[in-house]
Enzyme design. Structure first.
Site, mmCIF file in Angstrom:
data_model
loop_
_atom_site.group_PDB
_atom_site.id
_atom_site.type_symbol
_atom_site.label_atom_id
_atom_site.label_comp_id
_atom_site.label_asym_id
_atom_site.label_seq_id
_atom_site.Cartn_x
_atom_site.Cartn_y
_atom_site.Cartn_z
ATOM 1 N N TYR A 58 -6.758 9.265 4.434
ATOM 2 C CA TYR A 58 -6.324 8.249 5.393
ATOM 3 C C TYR A 58 -5.207 8.820 6.255
ATOM 4 O O TYR A 58 -4.099 9.087 5.765
ATOM 5 C CB TYR A 58 -5.812 6.990 4.690
ATOM 6 C CG TYR A 58 -6.840 6.214 3.906
ATOM 7 C CD1 TYR A 58 -8.207 6.447 4.053
ATOM 8 C CD2 TYR A 58 -6.450 5.219 3.019
ATOM 9 C CE1 TYR A 58 -9.144 5.722 3.328
ATOM 10 C CE2 TYR A 58 -7.382 4.482 2.303
ATOM 11 C CZ TYR A 58 -8.724 4.744 2.453
ATOM 12 O OH TYR A 58 -9.649 4.022 1.730
ATOM 13 N N HIS A 132 -13.711 10.079 -4.017
ATOM 14 C CA HIS A 132 -13.914 9.336 -2.779
ATOM 15 C C HIS A 132 -15.353 9.507 -2.304
ATOM 16 O O HIS A 132 -15.736 10.560 -1.823
ATOM 17 C CB HIS A 132 -12.930 9.834 -1.708
ATOM 18 C CG HIS A 132 -12.695 8.857 -0.597
ATOM 19 N ND1 HIS A 132 -11.690 9.022 0.328
ATOM 20 C CD2 HIS A 132 -13.319 7.689 -0.282
ATOM 21 C CE1 HIS A 132 -11.708 8.000 1.172
ATOM 22 N NE2 HIS A 132 -12.693 7.192 0.825
ATOM 23 N N PRO A 219 -13.758 -7.731 0.858
ATOM 24 C CA PRO A 219 -14.159 -9.049 0.350
ATOM 25 C C PRO A 219 -14.497 -10.042 1.451
ATOM 26 O O PRO A 219 -15.125 -11.072 1.185
ATOM 27 C CB PRO A 219 -12.929 -9.503 -0.442
ATOM 28 C CG PRO A 219 -11.783 -8.800 0.225
ATOM 29 C CD PRO A 219 -12.335 -7.456 0.602
ATOM 30 N N GLY A 223 -14.329 -8.947 8.018
ATOM 31 C CA GLY A 223 -13.659 -9.977 8.810
ATOM 32 C C GLY A 223 -14.462 -11.238 9.029
ATOM 33 O O GLY A 223 -13.896 -12.276 9.395
#
Length: 335
Positions: A58, A132, A219, A223
């Site tokens: 990241y 990952h 989750p 969005g």
């Protein structure tokens, strides 16, 4: 906030709502101000969030240094998960279209990656060290697993597991997840939500049978389940959500179908004492093998709403049955 164990015998308690650091460490969610990202992380801690999930890739390490900048003084009070496997050392910078970088699962690379993550996090140990987006052949490498166990024996990591992806390969991820929890007895992180249940349906039974914890990201279905999208919603070219599907037409259809499904789910939101966003989290927390939910957080109002989700009414058996009926009938969109 409420807390759950991260696997039996680990001694780790994690907040039921965690913080996925990728929203503040990359530019994929519209946050470019690092100071703002630090404030969000600190506010999360104030709200009782103790579980923070990041990755070495990241921002090419920035996700780890940002977390250390924000919460380094609270190291003994938080649980840190990070990830490894992508070789951003040789392939730095943002990849066009969020293309995957080459991976390296050699023991030598894993040890080097761990040492670098420890330095960036400014800590002596990593609570959960996750492969990952591994493929099944990586999970089957005994030399890799031996190195992870050695890092654990040295106290540099406390647990290891796997964060499964990319998002467009669910059938493959089910195989990887079942192998990880059944053969390696290692935690997995998956995408799972009210609109995308394939991975959970495949992996949860094996996780329960083997008493292995599962972490859930996305989750809110990128969005959709926050309740703020409309038919006119559009995303900037560099936004993560603009890469979800290949064409504008596919993205538009995903949005329109999602909005129709949300209308069918409102019975489990406001009239049940939850916002749509809290409903999405409580649905996932109804699964016993889930330890923590990692929503995508990019503003303080949303953070406060999600952090309060564990204190809203749990799903009833009737609500879960109704959701299952809707999901397995494609929310009756085909009727």
């Amino acid at each position: 906030m409420q807390y759950r164990t991260l696997g039996s015998g680990s001694g780790l308690l994690v907040s039921e709502v965690g913080f996925g650091v990728w929203t503040v460490a990359t530019r994929m969610w519209g946050i470019t101000d690092e100071a703002y990202g630090i404030r969000l992380l600190q506010r999360a801690f104030d709200l009782g969030i103790t579980f923070y999930d990041t990755a070495d890739v990241y921002g090419d390490g920035r996700g780890e240094t940002l977390l250390a900048d924000a919460l380094g003084t609270h190291r003994d009070q938080i649980v840190i998960a990070t990830k490894f496997g992508y070789d951003f050392y040789r392939y730095p910078g943002e990849q066009p279209g969020q293309r995957e970088r080459p991976q390296d699962w050699s023991p030598q690379f894993v040890r080097r990656a761990c040492e670098q993550s420890l330095k960036r996090l400014r800590t002596d140990w990593i609570d959960l060290y996750q492969m990952h987006n591994p493929r099944i052949d990586a999970l089957q490498r005994d030399d890799l697993i031996a190195e992870l166990e050695q890092l654990k024996a040295e106290g540099k990591i406390r647990l290891w597991g796997a964060a499964l992806g990319p998002a467009l390969k669910p059938e493959r991820q089910v195989e990887e997840g079942i192998y990880c929890v059944s053969h390696r007895r290692a935690p997995v992180q998956i995408i799972y939500n009210l609109l995308e249940q394939v991975l959970g349906e495949g992996i949860f039974p094996a996780a329960r049978q083997n008493a292995v914890p599962v972490l859930v990201r996305v989750p809110h279905a990128s969005g959709l389940l926050e309740g703020h999208y409309t038919e006119q919603t559009q995303f900037a070219p560099g936004d993560h959500r603009s890469h979800r599907l290949a064409t504008d037409a596919m993205r538009k259809q995903w949005l329109l179908d999602g909005l129709k499904k949300i209308e069918k789910l409102r019975f489990a939101a406001e009239e049940a004492g939850r916002t749509l966003g809290q409903m999405a989290i409580q649905f996932i927390l109804s699964e016993s093998c889930v330890s923590s939910v990692l929503p995508n957080i990019y503003d303080e109002r949303q953070l406060e709403e999600f952090a309060a989700a564990p204190h809203t009414p749990p799903f009833t058996a009737e609500e879960l049955c109704r959701v299952a009926e809707l999901y397995h009938n494609n929310f009756y969109l085909d009727a």
